[in-house]
Design an enzyme around this catalytic site. Structure first.
Site, mmCIF file in Angstrom:
data_model
loop_
_atom_site.group_PDB
_atom_site.id
_atom_site.type_symbol
_atom_site.label_atom_id
_atom_site.label_comp_id
_atom_site.label_asym_id
_atom_site.label_seq_id
_atom_site.Cartn_x
_atom_site.Cartn_y
_atom_site.Cartn_z
ATOM 1 N N ASP A 62 -14.089 -4.691 -2.238
ATOM 2 C CA ASP A 62 -14.180 -4.211 -0.659
ATOM 3 C C ASP A 62 -15.483 -4.816 0.064
ATOM 4 O O ASP A 62 -16.555 -4.046 -0.260
ATOM 5 C CB ASP A 62 -13.658 -2.779 -0.509
ATOM 6 C CG ASP A 62 -12.620 -2.403 -0.726
ATOM 7 O OD1 ASP A 62 -11.584 -3.516 -1.104
ATOM 8 O OD2 ASP A 62 -12.149 -1.342 -0.864
ATOM 9 N N ASP B 213 0.901 -1.230 -0.109
ATOM 10 C CA ASP B 213 0.230 -0.011 0.209
ATOM 11 C C ASP B 213 0.982 1.004 -0.075
ATOM 12 O O ASP B 213 1.804 1.466 0.829
ATOM 13 C CB ASP B 213 -0.961 0.070 1.312
ATOM 14 C CG ASP B 213 -1.708 -1.102 1.422
ATOM 15 O OD1 ASP B 213 -2.944 -1.223 0.899
ATOM 16 O OD2 ASP B 213 -1.657 -2.311 1.582
#
Lengths: 257, 224
Positions: free
Chosen positions: A131, A12
């Site tokens: 998600d 990330d």
């Protein structure tokens, strides 16, 4: 001998640095993405996923340069996600050396975009990131919904139905993150992983919640995942990729050693 | 000896930079051209023919840009030629993809969809109860059973390479097979004939084994 289950370290990246937050809040610095990617490549990672979580558009050029640097030194597949909204974004990332792009909120806002992307660049390079968050109450039939904006915004879309639709639209792979588990180290949400893995004919990457090596095994065996993604267990030296593969192999999972 | 020249054929399809950067990793002295120009490709010592994406679009560009003629000329000139993924598939006679597309007919055989092969579907059904479904695309690291060839030098038999494809080559002349892989069914992972070597997997994405294959290719004289 058969197709190996893949282990995918995830970077990330915010403004050119690898970070990892607990449910996207507590951000810790984990280093330079090029160095981190090289380390995982040397350790025998099967792929690398690079998620750009930089908020502003201006800083995105940094991402392109970082992807170029990684691609010049890392000879395993590289997936890039974050801010992929137009065909031109995909072209830019593929030109920079990405092999696949991961599309998340742009797919929710405009599902036809996935279709257009798969037609233009081929399904093999289109990953749809989902998600998901559990919305059913205890005792009810399990149900998960798609959330956007780092898990804050519900969309009302059923996660399993969505995965099936994305598969029909030409996605080549699903990157499934449980927003309930992401950053918790409590393990994958095996229920949603199994439900989506059984519902689609394309590979599913399980993501969100890995805290120990048994979680990787559970993702494959109980969740039915084709690949498992993890970040912090690798970034902060808790485990190496060879340790993870060795653990999985001992439990009968085919891995690339 | 002047430094060698490697051409990577560019017809607008696919990620040529990863092929080129892997080649420069194994042949740092070489000149590498990413080009569709016939005269530059013909001038090269060896040629890589990559490709990703849908076969219809690839073949359309190959024909529009005269890449078909260039590939033919490279083959006739006995230059070492390495075809990768859709590059390999485009050398077959015909592909089932996009409702049927005529290809270059360099090798005898067809390109088929995994999920339309009854044997594959049967293998998938049999695997299903244990939760081991065969997902398409065939994506990830699978083993390749080798048939002796200079391009496998220094690579252990049954080593893993990175694959990503939904269609596979069904070769009609088994003596041309240079490698095979099992995914529900046995399919052709590599083909070799004279100066041509073609692979379904991506050596440029296959870490040490892939780089070794490319290293072998840049040193290969084109003789089997």
């Amino acid at each position: 001998m058969a197709l190996a289950k893949r282990i995918i370290p995830c970077l990330d990246v915010d403004k050119g640095r690898v970070v990892k937050g607990v449910q996207f809040v507590d951000i810790r610095d984990a280093g330079d993405p090029v160095e981190v990617a090289k380390k995982y490549n040397e350790q025998g990672a099967d792929e690398i996923t690079f998620l750009d979580i930089t908020a502003s558009h201006e800083d995105r050029d940094t991402t392109v340069h970082t992807v170029e640097k990684i691609a010049a030194e890392v000879f395993i597949p590289l997936t890039v996600g974050g801010g992929i909204r137009e065909l031109a974004d995909i072209r830019k990332m593929l030109n920079a050396g990405a092999d696949k792009v991961s599309i998340n909120s742009a797919a929710v806002n405009n599902p036809e975009f996935v279709k257009a992307a798969a037609e233009r660049f081929g399904s093999q390079c289109i990953v749809v990131a989902i998600d998901a968050k559990k919305v059913s109450q205890a005792g009810d039939t399990d149900r998960w919904e798609i959330f956007t904006h780092g898990g804050r915004k519900p969309t009302g879309i059923d996660a399993v139905e969505w995965a099936k639709r994305m598969c029909e639209y030409g996605a080549g792979e699903i990157l499934l993150t449980s927003m309930d588990r992401d950053g918790t180290k409590d393990g994958f949400d095996l229920g949603v992983t199994r439900a989506i893995s059984d519902a689609v004919s394309i590979p599913v990457i399980a993501s969100g919640g890995v805290g120990e090596l048994q979680h990787l095994v559970d993702g494959v065996i109980q969740g039915g995942a084709d690949a498992v993604l993890a970040a912090s267990i690798f970034h902060f030296g808790q485990f190496t990729v060879p340790q993870a593969k060795g653990y999985m192999a001992e439990r009968g999972i085919e891995v690339r050693l | 000896m002047s430094k060698q020249h490697i051409a990577v054929i560019d017809y607008g399809m696919g990620n040529l930079h990863s092929v080129a950067s892997a080649l420069s990793k194994v042949a740092p002295e070489a000149k590498i051209s990413i080009t569709g120009e016939k005269h530059i490709i013909e001038d090269a010592d060896r040629v890589v023919f990559p490709g990703v994406g849908a076969i219809r679009d690839c073949m359309a560009e190959i024909r529009r840009l005269d890449v078909d003629k260039t590939v033919d000329s490279v083959i006739r000139a006995n230059k070492p030629l390495l075809a990768i993924c859709v590059g390999m598939q485009s050398l077959m006679r015909w592909s089932e993809e996009n409702k049927g597309v005529d290809c270059l007919d360099v090798f005898p055989g067809q390109v088929k969809f995994f999920s339309s092969n009854p044997e594959f579907l049967k293998a998938n059904d049999e695997a299903a109860p244990s939760g081991e479904r065969l997902k398409v695309p065939h994506m990830g690291w699978n083993t390749v059973k080798q048939v002796a060839h200079p391009l496998w030098q220094g690579i252990e038999d049954n080593s893993r390479f990175y694959f990503v494809h939904s269609y596979y080559v069904n070769l009609e002349q088994s003596e041309l097979m240079a490698g095979s892989t099992h995914f529900g069914i046995e399919f052709t992972a590599a083909i070799a004939r004279e100066n041509i070597f073609a692979v379904q997997f991506h050596p440029e994405k296959s870490h040490a084994n892939g780089l070794q294959l490319l290293r072998n290719f840049v040193q290969w004289n084109g003789v089997q």
